[in-house]
Design an enzyme around this catalytic site. Sequence first.
Site, PDB file in Angstrom:
ATOM      1  N   GLY A   1       0.724  -1.326  -0.007  1.00 52.08           N
ATOM      2  CA  GLY A   1       0.087  -0.150  -0.160  1.00 52.08           C
ATOM      3  C   GLY A   1       0.685   1.292  -0.041  1.00 52.08           C
ATOM      4  O   GLY A   1       1.995   1.253   0.114  1.00 52.08           O
TER       5      GLY A   1
ATOM      6  N   GLU B   1       5.874 -10.889   6.511  1.00 45.32           N
ATOM      7  CA  GLU B   1       5.084 -11.811   5.875  1.00 45.32           C
ATOM      8  C   GLU B   1       4.796 -11.438   4.382  1.00 45.32           C
ATOM      9  O   GLU B   1       4.697 -12.379   3.599  1.00 45.32           O
ATOM     10  CB  GLU B   1       3.607 -11.785   6.490  1.00 45.32           C
ATOM     11  CG  GLU B   1       2.881 -10.657   6.260  1.00 45.32           C
ATOM     12  CD  GLU B   1       1.240 -10.389   7.131  1.00 45.32           C
ATOM     13  OE1 GLU B   1       0.496  -9.935   6.625  1.00 45.32           O
ATOM     14  OE2 GLU B   1       1.378 -10.869   8.195  1.00 45.32           O
TER      15      GLU B   1
END
Length: 423
Positions: free
Chosen positions: A209, A230
């Site tokens: 993002g 992750e």
Amino acid sequence: MRIVSAAEAVSVVRSGDRVYLHCAAATPSVLLDALVDRAEELRDVTVVHLHTEGPGPHLAPEMAGHFRHRALFIGPNARAAVNEGRADYVPVFLSDVPRLFLSGALTLDVVFVNATVPDAHGFVSLGTSVEAMHAAIRAAKTVIVQLNRSMPRTLGESFVHVNDIDLAVEVDVPPYEVAKPAIGDLERRIGEYVAALVPDGATLQLGIGAIPAATALALTDKRDLGIHTEMFTDAVVDLVEAGVVTGAAKERNRGKIVTAFLMGTPRLYDFVHDNPMVEMRPVDFTNDTHVIRSFNRMVSINSAIEVDLTGQVVADSIGHSLFSGVGGQMDFIRGAGLAAEGRSVIALPSTASGGGLSRIVDHLREGAGVVTTRAHVRTVVTEWGVAELFGQSLRERATALISIAHPDFRADLRREAAKLHLL
């Protein structure tokens, strides 16, 4: 392993079966399309996955009755199906997903995999996404793999031997691309505030993002940062090429960028191909709180939909409307919070709806899901500054959070906080 057509491969799926899909940019689109082509023959097939890229043809309204999605994380292509009652959402920490399969809590009949062609030793690489694939492959009765000539060969715990594959389909389909996000002045200000909290030698969790990308842009004066996350995007490639990310100060996996999956542009996929610096690991390692806390200067950076004046963080829903999932936010917030010099950051714009709504709120919307409790939250950042909440009372938290709310909403927040005896 037997090489067959896509239609023959998916013919093993029967009504009532449960099928797991490889996630994110590795969504096995050829196998999924072939399965959806059989929709009229099938009833009540459960399709399980985390976020997947692509159109998600099994999620279309006309597929109701044939396929029902069981979402472990809600991607954009699944939101309508979940919120209209055509799909189910399972709230689960990302670190616990492999355990769902291996414990039998969520049984699997078939797994669809998108991997490289076999190497000289008979191993395929899981490419852009390892996530919970090893557990799913061990748990499923039938393993079907797209042998994809366009999948980058990633290293680490990314390999599956052909002896563990039942059926394979030869394809040449690049992993899904995710464009770099647009970064405006607001995101830049947030990124600068977050970057100022990152010390040299820190290990970072960076997501996807505009805010993580803007944070990366503001980190160019740092030294010897590491990555344990992750997932990551092109922003990490920028930091490696700038000499900022070296991994030299990491307490474990030194010199390695450790991740469970990745999404980005072809530049990212070229970067990770056969790159010994990138180590793919399953989510029960990347998101293990014990592992995360082992990095002394661990900094986790996550976002939120809204934060109330006591510090409760909503991240998976907008009121009753489900938006994403629990994911790995709590795994990293707790892990970073337990690290010796760690810091967990919630970074979000101060407003939504074009400035018409405050994301710092006196009370959560009805139905909103608390992903991160007020006892876990440490640092909250908006474009208006930084609120440090660790060890602060509810009254002190309210004051700090109002100070980073948009100025247009501060008076209302103070008034409501007074009614709640928080000021």
